[in-house]
Write a protein that holds these residues in place. Structure first.
Motif: not given
Lengths: 137, 186
Positions: A27, A30-32, A34-35, A37-38, A40-43, A45-47, B11, B15, B19, B91, B94, B153, B157, B175
């Motif tokens: 995961r 996959e995040m790095f 950019f394939k 949204f998972h 990005y969605g987690i971080i 929505s938490a933020v 997610w 997420g 929180a 994906h 991936v 986080i 926040s 990256l």
């Protein structure tokens, strides 16, 4: 016994890290790339929920369970340490797909090699402590 | 209900629960940040003899070690009692790329055995990769003053600029590793 509540919150944390696959190197990869949204969605929505929480807390609506103020200690206004330390951290994060929380959680999932990864991370922190006065902050 | 919990959590479930964990720790009068435990481990191990950075009352951090023990237990519960019935939904690109790193079926387990199992660890390359990764995370987190939980986080926040800089750093490093350096490690 005063620590038992931290144990239970830790259990929730370990379960959510595992079930939402945050502890998976795949995961993170996959995040790095950019394939997906998972992550990005987690971080994200938490933020977003975190920002709302902090705003409500700062309005004085919520105190700790002991009735005291919830205090946010601001980080020192420096630049170098955050960008350099951040880059070093990011290199390691992408290499093994685990930041400190997942490292510990992964042991529980049966990925025992992470015991050694944690030893190595602890040595990394120790070496930072030794070099701290020589590093630019 | 149990069947639903066994499915991978999307997610928008993960997420918000993270929180909630942060909120509970604040409510208990503490802060959400995992990497400080590594410093505590140094201190317990006697690192204070070598640097005053480790000379602090680690007994005040025991709650966080207990939190981590809970996280390990949570990982155990999720793996053995909430076992996902299906492989990870990764994906296509991936999956193809990870196969190139020598993983037969990417996504059939959260951490591929070919890269994170004992056999991998007992090769020079695998040993070096895992030890180096751990070292960089431990060193970098303390240098930056926090990790994903403390900066990305908790810090974001609280709209802290230092945390934003650190998170930008996390991504520059991540990256660089993923796009350019990673192939050399397999």
């Amino acid at each position: 016994m005063k620590f038992i509540k931290f144990f239970f919150v830790g259990i929730i944390f370990g379960i959510v890290m595992t079930k939402s696959e945050v502890i998976s190197w795949l995961r993170i990869y996959e995040m790095f790339k950019f394939k997906s949204f998972h992550m990005y969605g987690i971080i994200g929505s938490a933020v977003v929920l975190g920002i709302i929480q902090v705003l409500i807390i700062k309005k004085g609506r919520v105190k700790t369970m002991y009735g005291t103020e919830i205090i946010f200690t601001p980080k020192a206004k420096q630049w170098t340490r955050y960008i350099l330390g951040g880059i070093i951290f990011g290199l390691g994060w992408a290499l093994i797909g685990a930041c400190p929380g997942p490292m510990f959680t992964l042991i529980g999932t049966g990925a025992w090699v992470f015991l050694f990864v944690i030893v190595s991370a602890t040595i990394g922190t120790f070496v930072y402590g030794l070099l701290r006065n020589k590093l630019p902050h | 209900m149990l069947d639903l919990l066994k499915e991978p959590w999307p997610w928008y479930v993960g997420g918000p629960i993270i929180a909630l964990v942060m909120f509970l720790l604040l409510y208990f009068g503490k802060n959400f940040g995992l990497s400080s435990n590594l410093r505590t481990l140094c201190s317990i191990g006697g690192a204070g003899k070598f640097s005053d950075f480790f000379r602090f009352n680690w007994k005040g951090e025991v709650w966080n070690i207990v939190f981590v023990l809970g996280a390990i237990s949570g990982g155990f519960i999720a793996t053995y009692y909430l076992t996902s019935p299906e492989p990870m939904q990764l994906h296509q690109d991936v999956i193809a790329e990870i196969k190139g790193f020598g993983v037969a079926v990417p996504g059939d387990e959260l951490v591929p055995d070919e890269l994170f199992g004992w056999e991998a660890f007992l090769t020079w390359k695998g040993f070096f990769r895992l030890m180096l990764g751990g070292f960089l995370v431990g060193f970098g987190a303390r240098y930056a003053g926090g990790c994903t939980s403390g900066h990305a986080i908790s810090g974001l926040s609280n709209l802290q600029i230092p945390s934003l800089i650190a998170v930008i750093g996390f991504f520059i490093g991540g990256l660089l590793m993923t796009w350019f350096l990673l192939p050399y490690f397999f």
